[in-house]
Design a protein around this motif. Structure first.
Motif, PDB file in Angstrom:
ATOM      1  N   ARG A  56      -0.016  12.891  21.315  1.00 25.70           N
ATOM      2  CA  ARG A  56      -0.540  13.684  20.211  1.00 25.70           C
ATOM      3  C   ARG A  56      -0.121  13.079  18.873  1.00 25.70           C
ATOM      4  NH1 ARG A  56       1.741  18.828  21.325  1.00 25.70           N
ATOM      5  NH2 ARG A  56       1.017  18.679  23.460  1.00 25.70           N
ATOM      6  N   THR A  57       1.142  12.699  18.773  1.00 24.90           N
ATOM      7  CA  THR A  57       1.644  12.084  17.552  1.00 24.90           C
ATOM      8  C   THR A  57       0.931  10.767  17.284  1.00 24.90           C
ATOM      9  OG1 THR A  57       3.797  13.074  18.003  1.00 24.90           O
ATOM     10  CG2 THR A  57       3.740  11.308  16.376  1.00 24.90           C
ATOM     11  N   GLU A  58       0.716  10.012  18.318  1.00 24.57           N
ATOM     12  CA  GLU A  58       0.029   8.726  18.172  1.00 24.57           C
ATOM     13  C   GLU A  58      -1.408   8.930  17.683  1.00 24.57           C
ATOM     14  OE1 GLU A  58      -1.509   5.221  21.138  1.00 24.57           O
ATOM     15  OE2 GLU A  58       0.434   6.132  21.572  1.00 24.57           O
ATOM     16  N   ILE A  59      -2.113   9.887  18.270  1.00 25.69           N
ATOM     17  CA  ILE A  59      -3.495  10.167  17.868  1.00 25.69           C
ATOM     18  C   ILE A  59      -3.526  10.682  16.432  1.00 25.69           C
ATOM     19  CG2 ILE A  59      -5.467  11.700  18.274  1.00 25.69           C
ATOM     20  CD1 ILE A  59      -4.882  11.432  21.268  1.00 25.69           C
ATOM     21  N   PHE A  60      -2.597  11.567  16.090  1.00 21.58           N
ATOM     22  CA  PHE A  60      -2.521  12.083  14.729  1.00 21.58           C
ATOM     23  C   PHE A  60      -2.273  10.948  13.736  1.00 21.58           C
ATOM     24  CE2 PHE A  60      -0.050  13.917  11.204  1.00 21.58           C
ATOM     25  CZ  PHE A  60      -1.016  14.792  10.706  1.00 21.58           C
ATOM     26  N   GLY A  61      -1.384  10.044  14.081  1.00 18.15           N
ATOM     27  CA  GLY A  61      -1.103   8.888  13.215  1.00 18.15           C
ATOM     28  C   GLY A  61      -2.319   7.997  13.046  1.00 18.15           C
ATOM     29  N   GLY A  64      -4.162   7.405   9.587  1.00 19.10           N
ATOM     30  CA  GLY A  64      -4.309   6.018   9.122  1.00 19.10           C
ATOM     31  C   GLY A  64      -5.766   5.666   8.854  1.00 19.10           C
ATOM     32  N   ALA A  65      -6.677   6.136   9.715  1.00 19.58           N
ATOM     33  CA  ALA A  65      -8.100   5.866   9.517  1.00 19.58           C
ATOM     34  C   ALA A  65      -8.609   6.537   8.246  1.00 19.58           C
ATOM     35  CB  ALA A  65      -8.894   6.336  10.730  1.00 19.58           C
ATOM     36  N   ILE A  66      -8.179   7.771   7.997  1.00 15.34           N
ATOM     37  CA  ILE A  66      -8.592   8.471   6.780  1.00 15.34           C
ATOM     38  C   ILE A  66      -8.064   7.744   5.547  1.00 15.34           C
ATOM     39  CG2 ILE A  66      -8.264  10.598   5.453  1.00 15.34           C
ATOM     40  CD1 ILE A  66      -8.356  12.105   8.145  1.00 15.34           C
ATOM     41  N   PHE A  67      -6.809   7.334   5.591  1.00 21.44           N
ATOM     42  CA  PHE A  67      -6.228   6.584   4.480  1.00 21.44           C
ATOM     43  C   PHE A  67      -6.989   5.287   4.251  1.00 21.44           C
ATOM     44  CE2 PHE A  67      -3.280   3.285   3.016  1.00 21.44           C
ATOM     45  CZ  PHE A  67      -2.939   3.817   1.789  1.00 21.44           C
ATOM     46  N   ALA A  68      -7.309   4.560   5.325  1.00 22.19           N
ATOM     47  CA  ALA A  68      -8.039   3.294   5.207  1.00 22.19           C
ATOM     48  C   ALA A  68      -9.432   3.515   4.613  1.00 22.19           C
ATOM     49  CB  ALA A  68      -8.136   2.610   6.569  1.00 22.19           C
ATOM     50  N   LEU A  69     -10.098   4.581   5.022  1.00 21.56           N
ATOM     51  CA  LEU A  69     -11.427   4.865   4.478  1.00 21.56           C
ATOM     52  C   LEU A  69     -11.370   5.171   2.984  1.00 21.56           C
ATOM     53  CD1 LEU A  69     -13.056   6.968   7.330  1.00 21.56           C
ATOM     54  CD2 LEU A  69     -13.678   4.678   6.588  1.00 21.56           C
ATOM     55  N   PHE A  70     -10.418   5.991   2.563  1.00 18.87           N
ATOM     56  CA  PHE A  70     -10.280   6.281   1.139  1.00 18.87           C
ATOM     57  C   PHE A  70      -9.935   5.028   0.341  1.00 18.87           C
ATOM     58  CE2 PHE A  70      -9.713  10.835   2.285  1.00 18.87           C
ATOM     59  CZ  PHE A  70     -10.690  11.339   1.443  1.00 18.87           C
ATOM     60  N   PHE A  71      -9.061   4.220   0.898  1.00 15.27           N
ATOM     61  CA  PHE A  71      -8.673   2.977   0.229  1.00 15.27           C
ATOM     62  C   PHE A  71      -9.873   2.047   0.069  1.00 15.27           C
ATOM     63  CE2 PHE A  71      -7.124  -1.421   0.445  1.00 15.27           C
ATOM     64  CZ  PHE A  71      -6.297  -1.424  -0.658  1.00 15.27           C
ATOM     65  N   LEU A  72     -10.612   1.835   1.151  1.00 16.12           N
ATOM     66  CA  LEU A  72     -11.787   0.961   1.090  1.00 16.12           C
ATOM     67  C   LEU A  72     -12.851   1.516   0.148  1.00 16.12           C
ATOM     68  CD1 LEU A  72     -12.150  -0.177   4.797  1.00 16.12           C
ATOM     69  CD2 LEU A  72     -11.476  -1.562   2.832  1.00 16.12           C
ATOM     70  N   ARG A  73     -13.029   2.836   0.145  1.00 19.78           N
ATOM     71  CA  ARG A  73     -14.022   3.441  -0.751  1.00 19.78           C
ATOM     72  C   ARG A  73     -13.643   3.173  -2.201  1.00 19.78           C
ATOM     73  NH1 ARG A  73     -14.830   8.357  -3.613  1.00 19.78           N
ATOM     74  NH2 ARG A  73     -12.706   8.896  -3.091  1.00 19.78           N
TER      75      ARG A  73
END
Length: 136
Positions: free
Chosen positions: A34-39, A43-52
């Motif tokens: 669960r922790t791994e999936i949450f991370g 991380g994917a949300i952070f990467a998307l905001f960063f790339l945007r």
């Protein structure tokens, strides 16, 4: 011998405590997963905001407008780097300007030559008291 057999089989008090603790411990695999999936999701949300922000936001224009608004138009060239296309455009404009100036200089040299000959003819006519012929 009986004590040696117990030691040989690994039934020391330390081993017995570990085995009993493992029997009563809840399975740790789902919480780690669960922790791994949450991370990964975070991380994917952070990467998307960063790339945007990197790809979609025009920081150059924002910087230029800010510097213009505070009255520092002269600092734009120092702070904001020019793009490759802007540099190529400037180079092309300099070459065009140089070519135009070269043509202008040759035209002006012809005009100066014409004016000098006209002045010489006028001076000669004045000396002769004749009316000069001006060629246009």
């Amino acid at each position: 011998m009986n004590g040696d057999d117990e030691i040989g089989r690994g039934s020391t008090p330390h081993n017995r405590l570990n085995s009993s603790a493992q029997a009563y411990a809840p399975p740790s695999m789902p919480s780690n997963r669960r922790t791994e999936i949450f991370g990964l999701i975070l991380g994917a949300i952070f990467a998307l905001f960063f790339l945007r922000n990197v790809l979609m936001k025009d920081y150059t224009q924002e910087t230029k407008s800010y510097l213009t608004s505070i009255g520092r138009k002269d600092a734009i060239d120092k702070v904001v780097p020019k793009t490759r296309n802007q540099l190529l455009d400037e180079k092309m404009n300099r070459e065009i300007l140089f070519e135009q100036m070269t043509r202008n200089v040759s035209y002006l040299m012809r005009e100066v030559k014409y004016l000098r000959t006209t002045i010489d003819e006028l001076k000669a006519a004045k000396n002769r008291d004749d009316k000069p012929e001006i060629k246009l």
